[in-house]
Motif scaffolding. Structure first.
Motif, PDB file in Angstrom:
ATOM      1  N   ALA A  22     -24.814 -19.011  10.820  1.00  0.00           N
ATOM      2  CA  ALA A  22     -24.010 -18.208   9.896  1.00  0.00           C
ATOM      3  C   ALA A  22     -23.025 -19.146   9.204  1.00  0.00           C
ATOM      4  CB  ALA A  22     -23.257 -17.111  10.647  1.00  0.00           C
ATOM      5  N   GLY A  23     -22.802 -18.922   7.919  1.00  0.00           N
ATOM      6  CA  GLY A  23     -21.889 -19.838   7.226  1.00  0.00           C
ATOM      7  C   GLY A  23     -21.557 -19.375   5.832  1.00  0.00           C
ATOM      8  N   LYS A  24     -20.709 -20.144   5.171  1.00  0.00           N
ATOM      9  CA  LYS A  24     -20.276 -19.793   3.817  1.00  0.00           C
ATOM     10  C   LYS A  24     -19.932 -21.045   3.034  1.00  0.00           C
ATOM     11  CE  LYS A  24     -19.231 -17.019   0.492  1.00  0.00           C
ATOM     12  NZ  LYS A  24     -19.589 -18.111  -0.439  1.00  0.00           N
ATOM     13  N   THR A  25     -20.356 -21.034   1.780  1.00  0.00           N
ATOM     14  CA  THR A  25     -19.994 -22.090   0.839  1.00  0.00           C
ATOM     15  C   THR A  25     -18.680 -21.735   0.159  1.00  0.00           C
ATOM     16  OG1 THR A  25     -21.325 -20.925  -0.810  1.00  0.00           O
ATOM     17  CG2 THR A  25     -22.363 -22.773   0.343  1.00  0.00           C
ATOM     18  N   GLY A  26     -18.011 -22.747  -0.363  1.00  0.00           N
ATOM     19  CA  GLY A  26     -16.770 -22.512  -1.091  1.00  0.00           C
ATOM     20  C   GLY A  26     -16.554 -23.582  -2.145  1.00  0.00           C
ATOM     21  N   THR A  27     -16.243 -23.164  -3.346  1.00  0.00           N
ATOM     22  CA  THR A  27     -15.950 -24.087  -4.445  1.00  0.00           C
ATOM     23  C   THR A  27     -14.746 -23.544  -5.189  1.00  0.00           C
ATOM     24  OG1 THR A  27     -18.324 -24.500  -4.651  1.00  0.00           O
ATOM     25  CG2 THR A  27     -16.914 -25.291  -6.433  1.00  0.00           C
ATOM     26  N   THR A  28     -13.852 -24.423  -5.639  1.00  0.00           N
ATOM     27  CA  THR A  28     -12.594 -23.941  -6.200  1.00  0.00           C
ATOM     28  C   THR A  28     -12.479 -24.212  -7.692  1.00  0.00           C
ATOM     29  OG1 THR A  28     -11.489 -26.000  -5.622  1.00  0.00           O
ATOM     30  CG2 THR A  28     -11.379 -24.220  -4.021  1.00  0.00           C
ATOM     31  N   ASP A  29     -11.458 -23.618  -8.256  1.00  0.00           N
ATOM     32  CA  ASP A  29     -11.189 -23.726  -9.684  1.00  0.00           C
ATOM     33  C   ASP A  29     -11.083 -25.189 -10.104  1.00  0.00           C
ATOM     34  OD1 ASP A  29     -10.368 -22.823 -12.281  1.00  0.00           O
ATOM     35  OD2 ASP A  29      -8.336 -23.417 -11.728  1.00  0.00           O
ATOM     36  N   GLY A  30     -11.690 -25.515 -11.241  1.00  0.00           N
ATOM     37  CA  GLY A  30     -11.649 -26.884 -11.729  1.00  0.00           C
ATOM     38  C   GLY A  30     -12.521 -27.822 -10.936  1.00  0.00           C
ATOM     39  N   ASN A  31     -13.338 -27.260 -10.045  1.00  0.00           N
ATOM     40  CA  ASN A  31     -14.244 -28.068  -9.218  1.00  0.00           C
ATOM     41  C   ASN A  31     -13.469 -29.175  -8.487  1.00  0.00           C
ATOM     42  OD1 ASN A  31     -17.370 -29.895  -9.636  1.00  0.00           O
ATOM     43  ND2 ASN A  31     -16.827 -28.314  -8.168  1.00  0.00           N
ATOM     44  N   LYS A  32     -12.324 -28.791  -7.903  1.00  0.00           N
ATOM     45  CA  LYS A  32     -11.456 -29.770  -7.252  1.00  0.00           C
ATOM     46  C   LYS A  32     -11.647 -29.866  -5.748  1.00  0.00           C
ATOM     47  CE  LYS A  32      -7.970 -29.596 -10.873  1.00  0.00           C
ATOM     48  NZ  LYS A  32      -6.617 -29.152 -11.260  1.00  0.00           N
ATOM     49  N   SER A  33     -12.372 -28.946  -5.154  1.00  0.00           N
ATOM     50  CA  SER A  33     -12.746 -29.064  -3.751  1.00  0.00           C
ATOM     51  C   SER A  33     -13.975 -28.210  -3.497  1.00  0.00           C
ATOM     52  CB  SER A  33     -11.598 -28.651  -2.814  1.00  0.00           C
ATOM     53  OG  SER A  33     -11.241 -27.301  -3.004  1.00  0.00           O
TER      54      SER A  33
END
Length: 778
Positions: free
Chosen positions: A590-601
């Motif tokens: 089980a898991g989850k991806t995460g990407t933030t605004d401006g592709n900063k992390s």
């Protein structure tokens, strides 16, 4: 009634006994030998299997230098700052001793010696146990030292045995460590700074010591050091130990050299040692400080698994070497950082971390707090909050007990529309303080979901990481409840790592907890709702006795029904959603991806029933100063258009976990327990119930009151929903198969205000810049 002679005799006898005991104690104690005190002792760190990791501490330079090589300004600085009557007193402060004895007698904290003589005696005694008997021994030694030793000898030994931080034990080591000169070359300004360190190096070293205390930031430490440095120089002038003309030469705080790491602490070892040291100092009940630990003589048994640490390091370096090329792509591949942490889901023991390329070159531990926002990995806590607290009744006040809320099922339907207008729980449009509406975009501005209103269930919305659905869900449940669910899972409720929950984007990861904390929080779901604090030390011994023993304390954070459903939804993400790159044949993940605004992390966090691991990636220039210290975009990094959690982080996670679990039997997650009802988010119309027709009453019959079946409830039951709608609203896999089922992308893009001229906003996390009111990464 005893006679006066008897009473007098008792007092005289008691006084004589005390005097005799004091005389014997005085005769038995010896004067410290600074030469013996200067011998460095090692702290030995052990892997979880009991084998030695590293022995550190013996490299501390404790070279004794004569008083002639210690500037008079240094001697004057400590006298003015620590003990103005040093050259006149008898070596002890009766009032200070009285306070310390009284404090200890009533069970309070012990207090250190208040004179330079007493501090020297404390420095010379390697045992750091804070006991009444030790204090009395130090008292008699101080009296003897004050009576037998010359003041210049006491001063010399004090400055040669004091700890100045950074492993510098003694004035010569301190001069070399902080200024790169021998002690005799120190000027009055430098001496005043070194004197500030005697107050507690962890809080006055401008390099900071956030590993020991989050409050000991470089900025805060520099301010404290500057204030005390200035005060000490002023006191020296006031006491006649420094001329005003000489003082006037030092207008600015002295330039201090950056810290240097010992070569044997290279690679991951330095990060592991710092993490274990920090944990021990902050969790022992013996009052053992970082200064005490620096004197050596401790055996620290850690939770770190040697094979797993090597596996995590090799997994990161494999991806780095294959994809990150600063020479080929200097504009996009410089300053790339990876971080990671792996936590035993059943106990909270930290099995492995990846802190950076080399602890002697990159000083920040990337497994600990960095400021990198977590993006859509936060959606797991939104779902947990929805299952725990339920959707609020739009006709009641905002603060509602659970009895007024509707329990939520993962089959609940929300809108997956791009640029969805976000509403408050009561249906009114959410607006910021300037009156602007919140239009929540999805990654790549895709609208996902089925006709007629982009309806998508929460499982499918998690699988394809649909921002609009989970932002609105967070508003319906309450972002305060989302915050609480995250804290219950194991995140810290502090201003450093937890963002403000006043904005809708809180639900899609504007917070910036560490990889260790995120791995531990996801481990709570893996452990069927039982939460364990991440820890790195099992036991510490010194001089043959145990001074610290980890106590296993497990809390019930969520019910098994909540944990099993969150896990089951996150399992879909890996099976056929944005996290397919993490799949390991034969294992449930089980898991989850995460990407933030401006592709900063970018993040990937996932778990099996045994092990929870978080991997993150970002760009940050460690060498930048001031305003230039910010997270950088990753568009084009590694030759990719943009970096998602599904790309490099998921690959690292897969490679590591495949090795880490190689000889561990596969286990299945518990089946999801029935939970909640199907609710409908803002913009998604609930089905109208089919009315139940009753026969028309005969004239002799009165009209009956409406039956329950004729009075529709605001929220249909799951069975009703399945009877009224097509199968995609009821199946385990959730909504429509829109988007890319294999390796699709997610995003925590900043919301779009109705007035698009406002593209700035409050910074979120350490990244700074971009995003409307602190969108993820902004």
């Amino acid at each position: 009634m005893p006679s006066w002679r008897l009473v007098t005799g008792l007092f005289v006898g008691f006084g004589a006994g005390v005097l005799a005991a004091g005389t014997i104690a005085y005769a038995m104690v010896g004067i410290p030998d600074a030469t013996k005190t200067s011998q460095a002792q090692n702290n030995v760190y052990y892997w979880s299997d009991g084998s030695q990791m590293v022995a550190t501490g013996g490299e501390i330079n404790r070279q004794i230098v004569p008083l002639s090589q210690i500037p008079r300004a240094m001697q004057n600085a400590v006298v003015s700052a620590e003990n103005k009557s040093f050259y006149k007193d008898k070596g002890i402060d009766p009032m200070g001793i009285g306070r310390a004895v009284f404090n200890m007698a009533k069970g309070g904290e012990t207090q250190g010696g208040s004179t330079i003589t007493q501090q020297y005696v404390k420095n010379s005694r390697l045992g750091q146990e804070q006991t009444l008997s030790r204090k009395f021994k130090e008292l008699f030694i101080s009296i003897k030292v004050g009576a037998k030793m010359n003041k210049n000898d006491i001063m010399s030994d004090y400055l040669n045995t004091s700890y100045y931080g950074r492993g510098a034990y003694g004035i010569q080591a301190a001069a070399r460590t902080y200024f790169g000169v021998d002690s005799e070359k120190l000027n009055p300004s430098q001496c005043a700074f070194l004197a500030t360190l005697l107050k507690g190096a962890s809080y006055f070293d401008p390099a900071g010591a956030v590993g020991i205390d989050p409050a000991a930031t470089p900025k805060a430490n520099l301010q404290r050091a500057t204030d005390r440095w200035r005060w000490i120089l002023g006191e020296m002038v006031k006491d006649g130990r420094l001329s005003a003309a000489e003082r006037a030469k030092y207008k600015t705080f002295p330039k201090v050299d950056p810290p240097k790491k010992d070569a044997q602490l290279g690679g991951q070892t330095g990060y592991l040692v710092d993490l274990a040291k920090s944990y021990f100092v902050n969790n022992n009940k013996q009052g053992i400080t970082s200064d005490d630990l620096a004197k050596g003589g401790y055996q620290i048994h850690t939770t770190f698994d040697k094979k797993k640490v090597k596996a995590l390091e090799s997994s990161v370096e494999k991806v780095r070497k294959a994809n990150i090329d600063p020479a080929k792509r200097p504009k996009t591949d410089t300053h790339v950082q990876f971080g990671g942490a792996s936590v035993d889901a059943q106990t909270g023991a930290i099995a492995a971390i990846y802190g950076g390329e080399d602890a002697t070159k990159h000083y920040t531990n990337n497994a600990d707090y960095t400021g990198a926002q977590v993006g859509s990995t936060f959606k797991a806590f939104v779902l947990a909050a929805a299952l725990e607290y339920g959707k609020r009744n739009p006709s009641l006040d905002a603060d509602q007990p659970e009895s007024d809320r509707t329990p939520v099922s993962p089959k609940s339907l929300y809108s997956g529309q791009d640029n969805l207008k976000i509403r408050n729980y009561d249906g009114t449009v959410w607006k910021n303080k300037e009156g602007k509406e919140w239009l929540q975009p999805n990654d790549e501005h895709q609208s996902l979901g089925g006709a007629p209103d982009y309806r998508i269930d929460l499982r499918e919305a998690m699988r394809e990481s649909v921002n609009s659905a989970y932002v609105q869900l967070g508003m319906d449940v309450g972002t305060d409840k989302v915050r609480q669910a995250a804290i219950d899972a194991g995140l810290r409720d502090d201003k450093q790592s937890m963002a403000s929950s006043d904005y809708p984007s809180f639900s899609i990861g504007t917070s910036s907890p560490s990889a260790i904390r995120m791995a531990g929080a996801y481990g709570t779901f893996a452990n069927n709702g039982r939460q364990n604090e991440p820890f790195s030390v099992t036991k510490v011994t010194s001089e043959g006795r145990t001074v610290y023993q980890h106590e296993h304390v497990e809390k019930s954070a969520f019910s098994s029904a909540i944990a099993s459903n969150v896990t089951n939804v996150l399992k879909t993400v890996v099976d056929k959603g944005t996290g397919t790159a993490a799949r390991i044949p034969g294992r449930q993940i089980a898991g989850k991806t995460g990407t933030t605004d401006g592709n900063k992390s970018a993040w990937f966090i996932g778990y099996t029933p045994q092990l929870s691991t978080a991997i993150d990636m970002y760009r940050f220039n460690d060498d930048a100063k001031g305003q230039n210290r910010q997270f950088e975009e990753m568009y084009g990094t590694g030759g990719e258009d943009q970096i998602h959690g599904a790309s490099f982080p998921a690959k690292i996670w897969h490679n590591y976990m495949a090795q880490a679990l190689k000889n561990t039997p596969a286990k299945d997650f518990p089946a999801p327990e029935p939970i909640g009802k199907v609710v409908y988010g803002s913009g998604v119309a609930s089905p109208k119930p089919t009315p139940t027709h009753s026969p028309s009453p005969t004239p002799s019959q009165s009209s009956p009151s409406p039956s329950p079946s004729e009075t529709p409830s605001p929220t249909p039951s799951p069975t009703e929903s399945c009877n009224k709608w097509t199968d995609w609203t009821c199946g385990n896999d959730g909504g429509t198969d829109a988007g890319t089922a294999d390796g699709g992308t997610d995003g925590g893009a900043s919301p779009t205000p109705s007035d698009t001229s406002d593209t700035g906003g409050d910074p979120g996390g350490a990244g700074g810049g971009g995003g409307f009111i602190g969108g993820p990464g902004g």
